[in-house]
Scaffold this motif. Structure first.
Motif, PDB file in Angstrom:
ATOM      1  N   ALA A 279     -82.814  25.402 -81.928  1.00 27.51           N
ATOM      2  CA  ALA A 279     -82.593  26.660 -81.204  1.00 27.51           C
ATOM      3  C   ALA A 279     -81.117  27.041 -81.231  1.00 27.51           C
ATOM      4  O   ALA A 279     -80.771  28.214 -81.412  1.00 27.51           O
ATOM      5  N   VAL A 280     -80.242  26.069 -81.094  1.00 27.54           N
ATOM      6  CA  VAL A 280     -78.797  26.314 -81.159  1.00 27.54           C
ATOM      7  C   VAL A 280     -78.435  26.874 -82.529  1.00 27.54           C
ATOM      8  O   VAL A 280     -77.705  27.862 -82.653  1.00 27.54           O
ATOM      9  N   THR A 281     -78.979  26.253 -83.582  1.00 29.87           N
ATOM     10  CA  THR A 281     -78.714  26.710 -84.953  1.00 29.87           C
ATOM     11  C   THR A 281     -79.217  28.132 -85.157  1.00 29.87           C
ATOM     12  O   THR A 281     -78.532  28.964 -85.767  1.00 29.87           O
ATOM     13  N   ALA A 282     -80.409  28.429 -84.645  1.00 30.40           N
ATOM     14  CA  ALA A 282     -80.982  29.770 -84.803  1.00 30.40           C
ATOM     15  C   ALA A 282     -80.107  30.832 -84.141  1.00 30.40           C
ATOM     16  O   ALA A 282     -79.853  31.891 -84.725  1.00 30.40           O
ATOM     17  N   VAL A 283     -79.625  30.569 -82.939  1.00 30.90           N
ATOM     18  CA  VAL A 283     -78.782  31.545 -82.244  1.00 30.90           C
ATOM     19  C   VAL A 283     -77.425  31.650 -82.940  1.00 30.90           C
ATOM     20  O   VAL A 283     -76.903  32.751 -83.123  1.00 30.90           O
ATOM     21  N   ASN A 284     -76.869  30.524 -83.359  1.00 33.01           N
ATOM     22  CA  ASN A 284     -75.586  30.549 -84.066  1.00 33.01           C
ATOM     23  C   ASN A 284     -75.660  31.278 -85.402  1.00 33.01           C
ATOM     24  O   ASN A 284     -74.662  31.788 -85.896  1.00 33.01           O
ATOM     25  N   SER A 285     -76.853  31.329 -85.990  1.00 37.00           N
ATOM     26  CA  SER A 285     -76.985  31.965 -87.306  1.00 37.00           C
ATOM     27  C   SER A 285     -77.047  33.495 -87.221  1.00 37.00           C
ATOM     28  O   SER A 285     -76.977  34.174 -88.240  1.00 37.00           O
ATOM     29  N   LEU A 286     -77.164  34.039 -86.017  1.00 32.93           N
ATOM     30  CA  LEU A 286     -77.179  35.487 -85.843  1.00 32.93           C
ATOM     31  C   LEU A 286     -75.785  36.056 -86.098  1.00 32.93           C
ATOM     32  O   LEU A 286     -74.787  35.447 -85.720  1.00 32.93           O
ATOM     33  N   SER A 287     -75.722  37.188 -86.734  1.00 38.93           N
ATOM     34  CA  SER A 287     -74.430  37.862 -86.942  1.00 38.93           C
ATOM     35  C   SER A 287     -74.165  38.763 -85.742  1.00 38.93           C
ATOM     36  O   SER A 287     -74.616  39.905 -85.701  1.00 38.93           O
ATOM     37  N   LEU A 288     -73.452  38.211 -84.764  1.00 38.66           N
ATOM     38  CA  LEU A 288     -73.217  38.923 -83.506  1.00 38.66           C
ATOM     39  C   LEU A 288     -71.746  38.906 -83.158  1.00 38.66           C
ATOM     40  O   LEU A 288     -71.017  37.994 -83.559  1.00 38.66           O
ATOM     41  N   PRO A 289     -71.317  39.888 -82.357  1.00 39.69           N
ATOM     42  CA  PRO A 289     -69.997  39.748 -81.740  1.00 39.69           C
ATOM     43  C   PRO A 289     -70.042  38.501 -80.855  1.00 39.69           C
ATOM     44  O   PRO A 289     -71.101  37.905 -80.651  1.00 39.69           O
ATOM     45  N   SER A 290     -68.939  38.106 -80.305  1.00 41.46           N
ATOM     46  CA  SER A 290     -68.916  36.869 -79.527  1.00 41.46           C
ATOM     47  C   SER A 290     -69.780  36.978 -78.274  1.00 41.46           C
ATOM     48  O   SER A 290     -69.790  37.993 -77.585  1.00 41.46           O
ATOM     49  N   LEU A 291     -70.501  35.915 -78.010  1.00 45.66           N
ATOM     50  CA  LEU A 291     -71.325  35.793 -76.807  1.00 45.66           C
ATOM     51  C   LEU A 291     -70.565  34.979 -75.775  1.00 45.66           C
ATOM     52  O   LEU A 291     -69.777  34.099 -76.124  1.00 45.66           O
TER      53      LEU A 291
END
Length: 194
Positions: A92-104
């Protein structure tokens, strides 16, 4: 980013815990904080959310361990439970980290990891989650004034994004509240109310 204490505690509080093997809500043998042992066998279904209500007998646990060559049996050590939790949340950590997002923020990241841990990585591709993540005002690095309407839009988007699996409303509301922690907007619309 890594899973923070707030996210880990939220996940653990909803997964239940047992050092002994138990049946999950479907009856699959599980241990620790929801660590699935196998989907090939079913035992007593856990209908209460309390792992102690669906414990496998020691004979069942030993037979399962032997048949699957697990290298461990029931009960497991606290250290083994911690290792399983770290391994299980890693996807789950990898999946969220793989998103191209501004900083969370850490809280936003943790809330998304909890949602993904429970719903699988496909939840990040749902229409409502994508709509929330596409709204630039959601992020802590958004600079500029935010109008009341934009704050309200943030709240609505969060509510819709975390309206995933009606059976888990309490968990989803806690995830949405965690996502909003420290932001100018709040989780004022409970999940499934919009």
């Amino acid at each position: 980013m890594n899973l923070g204490t707030g996210g880990a505690n939220l996940i653990k509080s909803h997964e239940g815990f047992s050092l002994k093997f138990y049946g999950d809500p479907v009856g699959y043998p599980t241990v620790g904080w929801g660590h699935l042992i196998t989907r090939n066998r079913t035992y007593t279904k856990n209908t209460t959310g309390n792992a102690k209500d669906s414990l496998l007998t020691q004979a069942e646990a030993n037979a399962l361990s032997s048949s699957l060559n697990l290298g461990y049996t029931s009960p497991i050590s606290q250290s083994k439970a911690n290792t399983f939790f770290a391994e299980d949340t890693a996807d789950a950590v990898t999946a969220v980290n793989s998103l191209s997002l501004p900083s969370l923020s850490q809280s936003q990241f943790d809330a998304l990891v909890s949602l993904t841990f429970n719903g699988g990585p496909g939840v990040l591709d749902t229409k409502d989650v994508k709509a929330m993540l596409d709204y630039k005002q959601i992020y802590p690095d958004f600079h500029g004034p935010i109008s009341k309407n934009e704050l309200d839009t943030c709240s609505k988007l969060v509510s819709k994004a975390f309206s995933y699996d009606r059976n888990l409303q309490r968990r989803r509301n806690q995830e949405a509240t965690l996502f909003c922690k420290g932001r100018k907007y709040t989780h004022k619309y409970p999940v499934y109310t919009l």
